[in-house]
Scaffold this active site. Structure first.
Site, PDB file in Angstrom:
ATOM      1  N   ASN A 167     -30.793  13.521  43.855  1.00 41.58           N
ATOM      2  CA  ASN A 167     -29.917  14.962  43.998  1.00 41.58           C
ATOM      3  C   ASN A 167     -28.855  14.776  45.072  1.00 41.58           C
ATOM      4  O   ASN A 167     -29.238  14.879  46.212  1.00 41.58           O
ATOM      5  CB  ASN A 167     -30.752  16.060  44.056  1.00 41.58           C
ATOM      6  CG  ASN A 167     -30.008  17.639  44.170  1.00 41.58           C
ATOM      7  OD1 ASN A 167     -28.930  17.422  44.458  1.00 41.58           O
ATOM      8  ND2 ASN A 167     -30.766  18.585  43.946  1.00 41.58           N
ATOM      9  N   HIS A 215     -25.440  19.798  37.079  1.00 36.74           N
ATOM     10  CA  HIS A 215     -25.929  19.295  38.517  1.00 36.74           C
ATOM     11  C   HIS A 215     -27.158  18.497  38.399  1.00 36.74           C
ATOM     12  O   HIS A 215     -28.112  18.918  37.561  1.00 36.74           O
ATOM     13  CB  HIS A 215     -26.254  20.557  39.588  1.00 36.74           C
ATOM     14  CG  HIS A 215     -26.667  20.309  40.571  1.00 36.74           C
ATOM     15  ND1 HIS A 215     -26.396  19.217  41.483  1.00 36.74           N
ATOM     16  CD2 HIS A 215     -27.901  21.012  41.191  1.00 36.74           C
ATOM     17  CE1 HIS A 215     -27.340  18.936  42.381  1.00 36.74           C
ATOM     18  NE2 HIS A 215     -28.205  20.121  42.372  1.00 36.74           N
ATOM     19  N   CYS A 218     -25.432  23.608  46.275  1.00 39.92           N
ATOM     20  CA  CYS A 218     -25.542  22.358  45.219  1.00 39.92           C
ATOM     21  C   CYS A 218     -24.301  22.786  44.537  1.00 39.92           C
ATOM     22  O   CYS A 218     -23.687  22.059  43.656  1.00 39.92           O
ATOM     23  CB  CYS A 218     -26.565  22.252  44.467  1.00 39.92           C
ATOM     24  SG  CYS A 218     -27.917  21.567  45.675  1.00 39.92           S
TER      25      CYS A 218
HETATM   26  O1  UT7 Z   1     -30.193  21.272  43.979  1.00 38.16           O
HETATM   27  C1  UT7 Z   1     -30.409  22.610  43.957  1.00 38.16           C
HETATM   28  C2  UT7 Z   1     -31.142  23.098  42.919  1.00 38.16           C
HETATM   29  N1  UT7 Z   1     -32.643  22.386  43.077  1.00 38.16           N
HETATM   30  C3  UT7 Z   1     -33.269  22.515  42.017  1.00 38.16           C
HETATM   31  O2  UT7 Z   1     -32.922  23.009  40.696  1.00 38.16           O
HETATM   32  C4  UT7 Z   1     -34.670  22.037  42.136  1.00 38.16           C
HETATM   33  C5  UT7 Z   1     -35.662  22.609  41.322  1.00 38.16           C
HETATM   34  N2  UT7 Z   1     -37.056  22.292  41.341  1.00 38.16           N
HETATM   35  C6  UT7 Z   1     -37.479  21.011  41.132  1.00 38.16           C
HETATM   36  O3  UT7 Z   1     -36.899  19.952  40.568  1.00 38.16           O
HETATM   37  C7  UT7 Z   1     -39.016  20.771  41.070  1.00 38.16           C
HETATM   38  O4  UT7 Z   1     -39.733  22.045  41.313  1.00 38.16           O
HETATM   39  C8  UT7 Z   1     -39.296  19.728  42.167  1.00 38.16           C
HETATM   40  C9  UT7 Z   1     -38.956  18.623  41.845  1.00 38.16           C
HETATM   41  C10 UT7 Z   1     -38.905  20.342  43.846  1.00 38.16           C
HETATM   42  C11 UT7 Z   1     -40.968  19.949  42.629  1.00 38.16           C
HETATM   43  O5  UT7 Z   1     -41.742  19.629  41.311  1.00 38.16           O
HETATM   44  P1  UT7 Z   1     -42.743  20.677  40.659  1.00 38.16           P
HETATM   45  O6  UT7 Z   1     -43.185  19.928  39.502  1.00 38.16           O
HETATM   46  O7  UT7 Z   1     -42.212  22.057  40.600  1.00 38.16           O
HETATM   47  O8  UT7 Z   1     -43.890  20.527  41.871  1.00 38.16           O
HETATM   48  P2  UT7 Z   1     -44.582  21.687  42.937  1.00 38.16           P
HETATM   49  O9  UT7 Z   1     -43.590  22.062  43.913  1.00 38.16           O
HETATM   50  O10 UT7 Z   1     -45.049  22.826  41.790  1.00 38.16           O
HETATM   51  O11 UT7 Z   1     -45.741  20.938  43.451  1.00 38.16           O
HETATM   52  C12 UT7 Z   1     -46.937  20.214  42.369  1.00 38.16           C
HETATM   53  C13 UT7 Z   1     -47.846  19.593  43.555  1.00 38.16           C
HETATM   54  C14 UT7 Z   1     -48.279  20.337  44.670  1.00 38.16           C
HETATM   55  O12 UT7 Z   1     -49.421  20.112  44.924  1.00 38.16           O
HETATM   56  P3  UT7 Z   1     -50.761  21.070  44.352  1.00 38.16           P
HETATM   57  O13 UT7 Z   1     -50.666  22.335  45.129  1.00 38.16           O
HETATM   58  O14 UT7 Z   1     -50.728  21.056  43.064  1.00 38.16           O
HETATM   59  O15 UT7 Z   1     -52.029  20.275  44.896  1.00 38.16           O
HETATM   60  C15 UT7 Z   1     -47.345  19.946  45.620  1.00 38.16           C
HETATM   61  O16 UT7 Z   1     -48.060  19.867  46.963  1.00 38.16           O
HETATM   62  O17 UT7 Z   1     -47.307  18.430  43.818  1.00 38.16           O
HETATM   63  C16 UT7 Z   1     -47.410  18.345  45.221  1.00 38.16           C
HETATM   64  N3  UT7 Z   1     -46.098  17.771  45.819  1.00 38.16           N
HETATM   65  C17 UT7 Z   1     -46.171  16.512  46.016  1.00 38.16           C
HETATM   66  N4  UT7 Z   1     -47.032  15.186  45.461  1.00 38.16           N
HETATM   67  C18 UT7 Z   1     -46.417  14.077  45.833  1.00 38.16           C
HETATM   68  C19 UT7 Z   1     -44.958  18.134  46.096  1.00 38.16           C
HETATM   69  N5  UT7 Z   1     -44.213  17.093  46.396  1.00 38.16           N
HETATM   70  C20 UT7 Z   1     -44.847  15.807  46.268  1.00 38.16           C
HETATM   71  C21 UT7 Z   1     -44.498  14.522  46.500  1.00 38.16           C
HETATM   72  N6  UT7 Z   1     -45.311  13.717  46.126  1.00 38.16           N
HETATM   73  N7  UT7 Z   1     -43.305  14.416  46.956  1.00 38.16           N
END
Ligand code: UT7
Length: 325
Positions: A282, A252, A111
């Site tokens: 993104n 970004h 990215c």
């Molecule tokens: O571009 C390159 C650089 N990239 C970044 O900087 C990305 C940085 N990361 C992020 O933006 C975030 O971490 C994400 C948007 C990718 C994810 O958000 P989060 O708040 O960190 O969620 P998480 O991965 O901790 O997941 C929380 C919960 C999980 O469920 P449990 O384990 O709490 O039951 C996931 O399974 O949300 C669940 N989950 C979803 N639920 C519904 C993950 N993806 C989804 C989804 N829909 N699409």
């Protein structure tokens, strides 16, 4: 010394909304909106590739800069979704644009790729080698996403943005810059197959998931929040400025929450951050040049403004510049 004299961007026509994604994976519009700020994203048509959308964005940037393709002396493309593993995509863009037989190559820092391409174009002009460079950020993540993986497919979109860099003795240009990488986090954003460790022929037979993009989002989020504000502060200090003197910030576009958190940590008004994530998602390497192009089109950025660009992503990598417009 170096000035951005033209910007351009291209967005594919096809829209995928959060509602569409609800039909494809176990997700909801509420989750995606609350956790990322994304409402919809664009994806390329069946017959479009990274070089196609990059060429569209580049032609618009050349028109804005009022230079012809024959006047371009260097093309640097930032991408992690090239047309092919071999050859590089920039020579294909060179041909499509109708440029001369100038150097044209790709830079992949995931990215952050556009920011590394920008550094390369900037250095090439500053060193006196070239006068007119085309720097492009273009990605088609729709082609490497696993559309059954809700952790990644809801986040990314396709797009392309380009800038023309030209030598200008009167321009102050880059006031400070900061680039870096932390290889300890190299396993957090990957496409495992297709390299020398895991050839694509092996992955097709045994490990299909390795063919797709994968991201440990939470860890990348933590890295971003802990490192990127420090990088921003250091750049402001190195430029001899205070934060009030920064007019615009183009980060970004990874997640709206990341942008809001960085605004809070830096104590810089959110209105100074140019955002396009809501309707584009993104777009990886394209996110910064596309956000810049939209700000230029809206006449937000005025001559003399101090603009901070800051990209981050796989590697883990980051790259930032403060420029005087
Ligand atoms: O571009 C390159 C650089 N990239 C970044 O900087 C990305 C940085 N990361 C992020 O933006 C975030 O971490 C994400 C948007 C990718 C994810 O958000 P989060 O708040 O960190 O969620 P998480 O991965 O901790 O997941 C929380 C919960 C999980 O469920 P449990 O384990 O709490 O039951 C996931 O399974 O949300 C669940 N989950 C979803 N639920 C519904 C993950 N993806 C989804 C989804 N829909 N699409």
């Amino acid at each position: 010394m170096v000035r951005i004299t033209g910007t351009g961007s291209y967005l594919p026509d096809k829209v995928i909304s959060n509602k569409d994604l609800e039909q494809m994976v176990d997700t909801t519009n509420e989750w995606i909106t609350q956790r990322t700020g994304i409402k919809e994203r664009r994806v390329v048509a069946e017959n479009q590739s990274t070089s196609d959308i990059a060429t569209e964005a580049a032609s618009l940037a050349l028109k804005k800069a009022q230079i012809t393709p024959q006047e371009v002396e260097l093309i640097v493309l930032g991408t992690s979704t090239p047309d092919f593993p071999i050859p590089a995509t920039a020579p294909i863009i060179q041909k499509k644009l109708g440029c001369s037989q100038i150097p044209a190559y790709d830079i992949n820092s995931v990215c952050s790729s556009f920011m590394y391409a920008l550094l390369n174009g900037y250095s090439s002009i500053k060193s006196g080698i070239y006068q007119n460079c085309l720097v492009i950020g273009a990605d088609c993540y729709s082609r490497i996403l696993n559309w059954q993986d809700r952790n990644t497919c809801v986040i990314f979109g396709d797009g392309a943005g380009a800038v023309v860099l030209q030598r200008d003795e009167h321009a102050k240009g880059v006031l400070s810059l900061n680039y870096g990488a932390d290889g300890n986090g190299s396993h957090l954003i990957t496409q495992q197959a297709g390299g020398s460790v895991n050839p694509v022929s092996k992955a097709i037979k045994n490990r299909e998931n390795d063919l797709y993009f994968q991201m440990t989002g939470k860890k990348v989020y933590e890295f971003t929040i802990s490192v990127i504000p420090k990088v921003a502060k250091k750049m402001i200090q190195d430029a001899g400025l205070n934060k009030e003197q920064i007019d615009w910030i183009i980060l970004h576009q990874a997640n709206k929450r990341i942008i809001e958190s960085i605004s809070k940590i830096l104590a810089i008004d959110l209105n100074k951050f140019i955002n396009n994530i809501e309707f584009l998602g993104n777009t990886s390497s394209a996110s910064i040049p596309m956000a810049l192009d939209s700000a230029v089109k809206q006449n937000k950025i005025k001559q003399g403004d101090k603009v901070m660009f800051l990209g981050f992503g796989g590697g883990l990598s980051w790259g930032g510049m403060i420029v005087e417009w």
